[in-house]
Motif scaffolding. Structure first.
Motif, PDB file in Angstrom:
ATOM      1  N   ILE A 196      -3.807 -16.248 -22.709  1.00  0.00           N
ATOM      2  CA  ILE A 196      -3.990 -16.383 -24.159  1.00  0.00           C
ATOM      3  C   ILE A 196      -4.616 -15.082 -24.645  1.00  0.00           C
ATOM      4  O   ILE A 196      -5.618 -14.619 -24.089  1.00  0.00           O
ATOM      5  N   ASN A 219       2.435 -23.144 -22.219  1.00  0.00           N
ATOM      6  CA  ASN A 219       1.280 -23.669 -22.963  1.00  0.00           C
ATOM      7  C   ASN A 219       1.177 -25.196 -22.877  1.00  0.00           C
ATOM      8  O   ASN A 219       1.933 -25.850 -22.176  1.00  0.00           O
ATOM      9  N   ALA A 246       3.673 -16.782 -22.531  1.00  0.00           N
ATOM     10  CA  ALA A 246       2.852 -17.929 -22.954  1.00  0.00           C
ATOM     11  C   ALA A 246       3.712 -19.057 -23.523  1.00  0.00           C
ATOM     12  O   ALA A 246       3.362 -20.245 -23.401  1.00  0.00           O
TER      13      ALA A 246
END
Ligand SMILES: Cc1cc2nc3c(=O)[nH]c(=O)nc-3n(C[C@H](O)[C@H](O)[C@H](O)COP(=O)(O)OP(=O)(O)OC[C@H]3O[C@@H](n4cnc5c(N)ncnc54)[C@H](O)[C@@H]3O)c2cc1C
Length: 428
Positions: free
Chosen positions: A341, A69, A65
């Motif tokens: 997420i 992002n 992640a």
């Protein structure tokens, strides 16, 4: 256009530092599993303290992640302050709010200290209200931060329009502590800084097994070699292949995608996000949007750019971009990427010590840039014995797997696709 991987961020970040797989037996005082913000911040702080630290990463630096992002460096969590304290309890809630309220400042400070080139823009972010309900929520959020001594700027419609260049919103909350950065560049910069201070980082080194040694400490088994370490920091969050699956399994996966245009011509740049501040709205199925340093427009929302739903999300994003900025009607998306997420049941991160010498913090619920940086440092301080478990702003808890995790993840993914399929047509 890439539908997986780190998309635009891979194209515009400075190159990753040279790293190689772990290919011979080794030892370290502390081993860190995962080269995202949590693991890299922990490694940097341990290396700054002169500790012999080794990071083992299954793929590439920032390949989880951390390299995918939106790049919104926010203060606090998604939860408004009052709810955060209600869920975390008065002691941990107040500590967590205080700690994460200061977290963006820590990110900006590390970037300055380590001279990380990552398009850092500490100029505040805009949380935007498209309707009355959203405006009321922002007013409450501002009042709650105010009660904790933090003044946020609640903008009326004209000022919101001036900053966004869009007339779709009734108001916005500007958080001056926050800002944007290039997420993968930040991760690579943390890695470079940790390496410069003596940390070792091995990429393509998935930890397949983690076993306690009878002599104390841990053995970490990678495909080509093993590492022995006195203490281990588990920083693999909800990434697939995490070595202690019970930690990943307390998070439901919410996929989130981003689509980016080529750099906008100057004539358009003057009217699209003239304040340059990153933005997102108060809707449950939110939209985020921002510019990068070269003036590319980046729009994101919940969803996976997979074979089944990718076309739906791309079509929605084109409609939504036009709704926000009619002048962008002719712009095409030239990059697309998505990531996972991890959402916990109560939207709070988790702190675990599954066994002596094994530490983990995970589950930032979509707010991991600043929290990952801060919790990485706190995990380093725990390993160093500089702070106690009681000083952490989270309670120590046993992992509690979410029931029907895969099914819930699928429901979130399909729900987002269904809503994006129908949303926006009537408002064109
Ligand atoms: C699309 C998207 C948008 C987001 N937007 C924002 C935003 O704007 N602002 C914000 O603050 N947060 C945002 N987030 C959340 C934030 O990116 C994450 O919370 C944060 O990056 C988590 O960092 P981490 O280091 O804990 O985990 P990760 O970055 O996921 O790192 C974990 C690492 O562990 C590695 N790993 C897994 N298993 C193993 C193994 N067995 N052995 C070795 N290594 C292993 C993985 O390969 C991975 O690199 C977003 C997340 C996504 C996906």
């Amino acid at each position: 256009m890439t539908s997986d991987g780190v998309g635009l961020w891979g194209r515009t970040a400075p190159p990753a530092p040279d790293t190689a797989p772990l290919d011979r037996e080794g030892e370290a005082s502390v081993a860190v599993i995962g080269a995202g913000y949590t693991g890299l911040s922990a490694a940097l702080h341990l290396a700054r303290a002169g500790v012999d630290v080794v990071v083992l990463e299954a793929g590439a630096i920032g390949g989880g992640a951390s390299g995918r992002n939106v790049g919104l460096v926010n203060a606090g969590l998604w939860l408004p302050p009052q709810e955060l304290i209600a869920r975390a309890g008065p002691r941990h809630g107040a500590a967590l709010l205080d700690c994460l309220g200061r977290a963006p400042a820590e990110v900006w400070r590390i970037i300055a200290e380590e001279e990380i080139a990552c398009e850092a823009s500490p100029i505040g972010t805009l949380h935007c209200a498209p309707d009355r309900k959203g405006l009321t929520a922002l007013q409450a959020r501002a009042a709650q931060w105010q009660a904790h001594g933090v003044a946020l700027e609640l903008l009326a419609a004209p000022e919101t329009r001036a900053r966004l260049g869009s007339d779709r919103f009734l108001g916005a909350l500007c958080d001056p502590r926050a800002g944007t950065l290039q997420p993968l560049a930040y991760a690579r910069g943390l890695a470079r800084a940790a390496l410069a201070r003596g940390a070792r980082i091995h990429t393509d080194s998935a930890v397949r097994q983690l076993a306690p040694l009878s002599s104390g400490g841990w053995e970490l088994v990678c495909p080509q070699a093993r590492l022995r370490a006195g203490q281990v920091i588990l920083a693999s969050d909800c990434a697939p292949g995490a070595p202690r699956i019970e930690m990943a399994s307390e998070q439901v996966i919410l996929p989130y995608f981003n689509l980016a245009t080529d750099p906008l011509p100057d004539a358009l740049r003057a009217h699209v996000l003239p304040s340059q501040q990153g933005a997102w709205d108060t809707r449950k199925l939110l939209t985020s949007w921002r510019l990068d340093a070269a003036g590319r427009f980046i729009i994101g929302s919940v969803g996976q750019l997979g074979a089944a739903d990718g076309a739906i999300h791309r079509a929605w994003a084109r409609r939504q971009m036009r709704r926000l900025y009619p002048a962008l009607a002719g712009q095409r998306f030239t990059e697309g990427w998505w990531g996972r997420i991890g959402m916990t049941r109560d939207a709070l991160p988790r702190f675990h010590q599954p066994a002596p010498g094994l530490w983990a913090v995970s589950g930032y619920n979509g707010r991991g840039i600043a929290p990952g940086t801060v919790f990485g440092r706190l995990l380093a301080e725990l390993c160093l014995g500089q702070i106690s478990v009681e000083a952490m702003p989270l309670p120590l808890s046993p992992p509690r797997p979410v029931l029907l995790r895969a099914l819930r993840g699928l429901a979130l993914r399909s729900g987002a696709a269904a809503l994006h399929l129908i949303s926006g047509h009537a408002r064109q």
